[in-house]
Design a protein around this motif. Structure first.
Motif, short mmCIF file in Angstrom:
data_model
loop_
_atom_site.label_atom_id
_atom_site.label_comp_id
_atom_site.label_asym_id
_atom_site.label_seq_id
_atom_site.Cartn_x
_atom_site.Cartn_y
_atom_site.Cartn_z
N MET A 164 61.09 92.91 14.43
CA MET A 164 60.23 92.21 13.33
C MET A 164 58.86 91.94 14.01
N CYS A 165 57.98 92.82 13.65
CA CYS A 165 56.63 92.44 14.02
C CYS A 165 56.18 91.45 13.01
N ILE A 166 55.51 90.27 13.62
CA ILE A 166 54.81 89.20 13.00
C ILE A 166 53.43 89.28 13.27
N GLY A 167 52.54 88.75 12.42
CA GLY A 167 50.77 88.77 12.73
C GLY A 167 50.31 88.68 11.51
N TYR A 168 48.94 88.41 11.65
CA TYR A 168 48.20 88.40 10.45
C TYR A 168 47.67 89.82 9.90
N PRO A 169 47.84 90.15 8.77
CA PRO A 169 47.80 91.60 8.24
C PRO A 169 46.29 92.03 8.41
N ALA A 170 46.08 93.33 8.82
CA ALA A 170 44.75 93.95 8.81
C ALA A 170 44.80 94.91 7.80
N GLY A 171 44.26 94.30 6.40
CA GLY A 171 44.34 95.11 5.39
C GLY A 171 45.49 94.77 4.31
N THR A 172 45.47 95.48 3.43
CA THR A 172 46.66 94.96 2.25
C THR A 172 47.85 95.78 2.49
N ALA A 173 48.98 95.27 2.53
CA ALA A 173 50.22 96.20 2.61
C ALA A 173 50.70 96.87 1.31
N GLY A 174 51.04 97.79 1.42
CA GLY A 174 51.25 98.76 0.17
C GLY A 174 52.85 98.46 -0.23
N GLN A 175 53.15 98.72 -1.42
CA GLN A 175 54.43 98.34 -1.93
C GLN A 175 54.92 99.86 -2.57
#
Length: 250
Positions: A164-175
């Motif tokens: 599991m990668c964890i961190g602050y997103p760079a951009g918006t996650a798609g759904q």
């Protein structure tokens, strides 16, 4: 009218994050995330899982390579490897068995440990997202599972289920669109006819989603994508690996 509250909204906003900023995840955040994971349901309180937190850049690079060159493993501040762990149970139970047969290597206990990992990890994922962090699960660590296990020093009766990668997103996650509720929720007994009809509806939705996502290059429906997936022999080494690690002996 659909119900809504802060928790439901958080859960429904989930999307996999594959690009991260260089902002670090603090030790306090990591502790809070894992502690939230520990509060997930666990069969008979066995808590049959362990988590390896990887922050060393060289080690993350090796894991990224073994997982199919997924560069976001290198990019994220913390990479968690979630492991089913029956080794701990075996070791702490030994002094209390007085020579009795022990069944830590049964197929049932493998299922228990695997479910425990998944429940704890999903709790942790939601906790991370509540802290404005992003996550993505990495099943690719099972591509070279023996090498990953050796790299992390995993003993017998421990296997890495996913990363599991964890961190602050760079951009918006798609759904991605999900199956209709009626394809998943059955009443009193399994309704195969309704399920098939609902998947046909979903195929139309996913076909349009793929068309938009690829600029018209691909409009494959979900059922066709799943057929292609089933036709590919994926990670057939898992059975032999698990037997070699001491699982499913009984």
């Amino acid at each position: 009218m659909k119900l809504s509250n802060e928790t439901l909204q958080l859960l429904k906003r989930h999307g996999s994050v594959r690009q991260f900023t260089d902002k670090p995840v603090t030790e306090e955040q990591l502790a809070a995330i894992i502690e939230a994971g520990q509060m997930a349901s666990t069969s008979s309180n066995v808590q049959a899982y362990s988590v390896i937190a990887v922050t060393d850049q060289a080690l993350k690079s090796k894991l990224a390579g073994l997982a199919g060159n997924q560069v976001y493993i290198e990019q994220c501040p913390i990479f968690l490897v979630w492991c089913a762990d029956l080794y701990r149970l075996r070791e702490v139970a030994k002094p209390h068995l007085d020579g009795a047969t022990s069944y830590e290597d049964s197929t049932e206990n493998l299922i228990v440990a695997t479910v425990d990992v998944a429940l704890a990890a999903q709790n942790a994922a939601v906790a991370a997202e509540s802290l404005d962090l992003g996550i993505v699960y990495i099943g690719g660590i099972r591509n070279c599972i023996a090498e990953v296990s050796e790299l992390l020093g995993l003993p017998d009766l421990v296997y890495p289920l996913f990363g599991m990668c964890i961190g602050y997103p760079a951009g918006t996650a798609g759904q991605r669109p999900r199956l209709p509720l009626q394809a998943v929720l059955h009443r009193e007994r399994y309704n195969a006819e309704t399920m098939v009809e609902q998947v046909k509806v979903y195929d139309e939705v996913t076909s349009e989603y793929m068309r938009e996502r690829t600029g018209g290059a691909n409009a494959a429906p979900w059922s066709a994508i799943m057929a292609k997936r089933l036709a590919e022999p994926t990670r057939l080494h898992m059975k032999e690996f698990l037997h070699g690690k001491g699982f499913m002996k009984q």
